[in-house]
Motif scaffolding. Structure first.
Motif, short mmCIF file in Angstrom:
data_model
loop_
_atom_site.label_atom_id
_atom_site.label_comp_id
_atom_site.label_asym_id
_atom_site.label_seq_id
_atom_site.Cartn_x
_atom_site.Cartn_y
_atom_site.Cartn_z
N SER A 116 21.05 3.44 8.25
CA SER A 116 20.57 4.12 9.45
C SER A 116 19.09 3.88 9.72
CB SER A 116 20.83 5.63 9.36
OG SER A 116 20.23 6.18 8.20
N HIS A 146 26.78 10.77 9.48
CA HIS A 146 27.67 10.63 10.63
C HIS A 146 26.91 10.92 11.92
CE1 HIS A 146 31.09 11.47 13.32
NE2 HIS A 146 31.79 10.70 12.49
N VAL A 147 27.37 10.31 12.99
CA VAL A 147 26.72 10.48 14.29
C VAL A 147 26.69 11.95 14.74
CG1 VAL A 147 28.83 10.05 15.64
CG2 VAL A 147 26.57 9.48 16.62
N ASP A 148 27.60 12.75 14.25
CA ASP A 148 27.61 14.16 14.61
C ASP A 148 26.35 14.90 14.17
OD1 ASP A 148 30.10 13.80 15.70
OD2 ASP A 148 31.20 14.85 14.12
N GLN A 150 23.21 13.83 14.60
CA GLN A 150 22.02 13.30 15.26
C GLN A 150 21.17 14.35 15.98
OE1 GLN A 150 23.16 10.34 18.11
NE2 GLN A 150 24.63 11.66 19.14
N GLN A 176 19.40 5.61 12.99
CA GLN A 176 20.60 5.34 13.77
C GLN A 176 21.79 5.94 13.03
OE1 GLN A 176 20.62 1.99 16.37
NE2 GLN A 176 19.63 0.75 14.82
N ASP A 179 28.31 5.85 13.82
CA ASP A 179 29.60 6.05 14.48
C ASP A 179 30.57 5.09 13.80
OD1 ASP A 179 31.78 5.21 16.37
OD2 ASP A 179 30.89 6.82 17.56
N THR A 182 32.38 2.26 15.90
CA THR A 182 31.42 1.28 16.43
C THR A 182 30.93 0.36 15.34
OG1 THR A 182 30.71 2.82 18.16
CG2 THR A 182 29.21 1.03 17.61
N ARG A 198 35.15 9.60 5.74
CA ARG A 198 34.21 10.69 5.92
C ARG A 198 34.28 11.63 4.72
NH1 ARG A 198 33.40 13.59 11.81
NH2 ARG A 198 31.43 14.65 11.33
#
Length: 214
Positions: A116, A146-148, A150, A176, A179, A182, A198
């Protein structure tokens, strides 16, 4: 991506070394238990390279599984802390990850909370670098956020956040969040087969291997 931001990122982690464990993990004892469980689940073995080892909580767990372990980080302050956590057989090297190279090849390349911090401008080149570090049938193992997650950051750009140390100093770093879908597709486009799972609401675990012919 400005090289100034990457330099600021290194400076941030150098100065955060003494407070990192408490501010990143809170309950370090609980974090150690979770880390040990996850590393065992990822099954690192043989010749292992750890990129961006930080203060060594993951290095400590990796050392219990690896035949040999080399850990690199750009911050000598964090490596000094990590050395006290692991057997003397673990080798360390202070190095800029993006500029580092070696003739040695590894069965596993591992990094935690590092992907990230890789800017888009360096992403493809970084994965090419990883391919060159792997032995035949080698794997890349990684963990990240995880993107959650951010919303917890103070964003000042598309991939730049501002972080503040306990003494009030502020730094810009690359961030970053991952996701999974992605990332899997992006890596497939670069010639990698990647699987992501996860763990809890905050972390993802990844395993990547070069696709045949790449």
């Amino acid at each position: 991506m400005s090289e100034d931001v990457l330099a600021d990122q290194v400076g941030y982690y150098r100065r955060r070394a003494g407070e990192y464990d408490a501010t990143a993990y809170g309950d370090v004892t609980a974090a150690r238990e979770r880390i040990a469980r996850l590393v065992a689940r990822m099954r690192p073995a043989g010749r292992v390279l750890e990129i961006a080892c930080g203060t060594g909580l993951w290095t400590e767990a990796l050392a219990a599984h690896a035949a040999t372990l080399l850990a690199i980080d750009a911050a000598p302050e964090t490596i000094a802390i990590a050395r006290d956590r692991v057997p003397a057989t673990v080798a360390f090297e202070v190095a800029d990850v993006f500029a580092w190279s070696t003739a040695e090849r590894f069965d596993v390349v591992f990094f935690s909370a590092w992907l990230s911090h890789v800017p888009d401008s360096h992403f493809a080149r970084f994965w090419d670098q990883l391919r060159g570090l792997l032995a035949e049938d080698g794997r890349v193992l990684f963990l990240d956020e995880h993107v959650d997650e951010q919303a917890k950051e103070a964003w000042v750009g598309d991939e730049i956040v501002e972080r503040t140390l306990q003494d009030g100093r502020t730094f810009r770093i690359v961030k970053q969040f991952i996701d999974p879908g992605t990332l899997v597709e992006r890596l497939r486009g670069l010639g990698w087969d990647c699987r992501i799972e996860r763990d809890g609401t905050d972390w993802i675990l990844g395993e990547a291997r070069p696709l045949p012919g790449h």
